[in-house]
Design an enzyme around this catalytic site. Structure first.
Site, PDB file in Angstrom:
ATOM      1  N   ASP A   1       0.841  -1.199   0.000  1.00 51.84           N
ATOM      2  CA  ASP A   1       0.000   0.000   0.000  1.00 51.84           C
ATOM      3  C   ASP A   1       0.874   1.247   0.000  1.00 51.84           C
ATOM      4  O   ASP A   1       2.040   1.206   0.429  1.00 51.84           O
ATOM      5  CB  ASP A   1      -0.880   0.025   1.256  1.00 51.84           C
ATOM      6  CG  ASP A   1      -1.836  -1.163   1.306  1.00 51.84           C
ATOM      7  OD1 ASP A   1      -2.151  -1.718   0.239  1.00 51.84           O
ATOM      8  OD2 ASP A   1      -2.255  -1.517   2.431  1.00 51.84           O
TER       9      ASP A   1
HETATM   10  N1  URA Z   1      -1.084  -5.979   3.940  1.00 52.87           N
HETATM   11  C1  URA Z   1      -1.615  -4.731   3.941  1.00 52.87           C
HETATM   12  O1  URA Z   1      -2.662  -4.503   4.533  1.00 52.87           O
HETATM   13  N2  URA Z   1      -0.944  -3.778   3.273  1.00 52.87           N
HETATM   14  C2  URA Z   1       0.220  -3.971   2.633  1.00 52.87           C
HETATM   15  O2  URA Z   1       0.791  -3.041   2.058  1.00 52.87           O
HETATM   16  C3  URA Z   1       0.766  -5.280   2.646  1.00 52.87           C
HETATM   17  C4  URA Z   1       0.079  -6.265   3.308  1.00 52.87           C
END
Ligand code: URA
Length: 235
Positions: free
Chosen positions: A103
Site C-alpha cells: 500500500d
Molecule cells: N497488507 C496490507 O494490509 N498492506 C500492505 O501493504 C501489505 C500487506
C-alpha cells in the site's frame, strides 16, 4: 553482443538513441571510451560506464527497494508518485515491475524485476513464500486476538480464512506477523477483523531475505545470486 543492442536491452533507449550515445563518447569499459556502437562485447560479468556511472550488465534486473511511505506500486499511480520515480529510468524502460504490491502508506522491502517467471514464482500462492511485517497497532494486542490471527479470520470477500503462519509480539503495540498469502490489504483487514487497527506497517522480510539495515528508505540495490538463494530459503 553489439554494444548498441546491449545498451538497448539494459534500458538506455532505442537502438538509435544508444548508437548516438556511444558515438558521442559517453560509453566506456574499464576507463576506456568505446565509440563504435557495433563493436562486439562479452556481457558476462561486464561492468560498463555511461556518463561516468557504473552499470553491471544484468540479463534480468532484480532489485530491492526500501519503499518509503507516500509512494504507489502501480506504474500508473493515481494519488501519490510511483515507486519507479525513486529508480533510474533504465528500470522502467526495461519494464521492471513490482513483485506484489505494498500500500502507499506501507514501507519496507519491495522487490522489482523484469524477470516474468520470477514474478510468477514469488507471487504464486502454491509456493507459500513467507512475508514478514512489523505491524504497529493502535491498541495493545491481546493474547486471544493473537490466537485468532493464527487460527484464521474470515475476510469479507473470501470464505477461506486468512491465517498468519507466525504472530510474535515484540511489545504490546508491535507485532511481527508472517503471512504466506498476499490478499488485498491483508494485514490491515486481518487486524481490523480482530478488533484492532494498523497504525504503521513495514515489510521486513520476504522468504529468507531481510530488509538490509544499511539501506535507507527511498534507496535501492541489486540482488545478487546469494540474495536470490536467501529468498527461497524459507519455502
Ligand atoms: N497488507 C496490507 O494490509 N498492506 C500492505 O501493504 C501489505 C500487506
Amino acid at each position: 553482443m553489439q554494444i548498441e543492442r546491449l545498451l538497448q536491452q539494459q534500458g538506455f533507449g532505442t537502438r538509435k538513441a544508444c548508437r548516438s550515445l556511444v558515438r558521442r563518447g559517453r560509453f566506456a569499459v574499464a576507463g576506456q571510451v568505446i565509440d563504435d556502437p557495433f563493436r562486439d562485447i562479452d556481457p558476462a560479468g561486464l561492468v560498463f560506464t555511461v556518463d561516468g556511472q557504473d552499470w553491471p550488465y544484468r540479463d534480468k534486473a532484480v532489485i530491492l527497494l526500501h519503499k518509503p511511505a507516500g509512494y504507489e506500486c502501480s506504474t500508473r499511480p493515481r494519488h501519490h508518485p510511483g515507486v519507479h520515480t525513486l529508480l533510474p529510468p533504465q528500470f522502467l524502460a526495461r519494464n521492471v515491475q513490482c513483485i506484489g504490491r505494498l500500500d502507499a502508506d506501507t514501507t519496507g522491502l519491495l522487490l522489482l524485476t523484469d524477470d516474468g517467471p520470477l514474478i510468477h514464482a514469488l507471487s504464486s500462492p502454491k509456493r507459500k513464500v513467507p512475508k514478514v511485517y512489523r505491524v504497529t497497532l493502535r491498541h495493545p494486542l491481546e493474547e486471544a486476538q493473537r490466537q485468532v490471527l493464527l487460527a484464521g479470520v474470515v475476510l469479507n470477500d473470501d470464505p477461506e480464512p486468512a491465517c498468519a503462519v507466525a504472530a510474535e509480539l515484540v511489545d504490546p503495540h508491535t507485532l511481527m506477523l508472517t503471512l504466506t498469502e498476499g490478499r488485498y490489504h491483508q494485514v490491515k483487514r486481518m487486524l481490523a477483523a480482530v478488533g484492532n487497527r494498523v497504525e504503521a506497517l513495514c515489510r521486513v522480510a520476504v522468504g529468507g531475505l531481510a530488509l538490509p539495515a544499511d539501506l535507507p528508505p527511498g534507496t535501492w540495490r541489486w540482488l545478487d545470486a546469494a540474495d536470490l538463494e536467501r529468498l527461497w530459503s524459507k519455502t
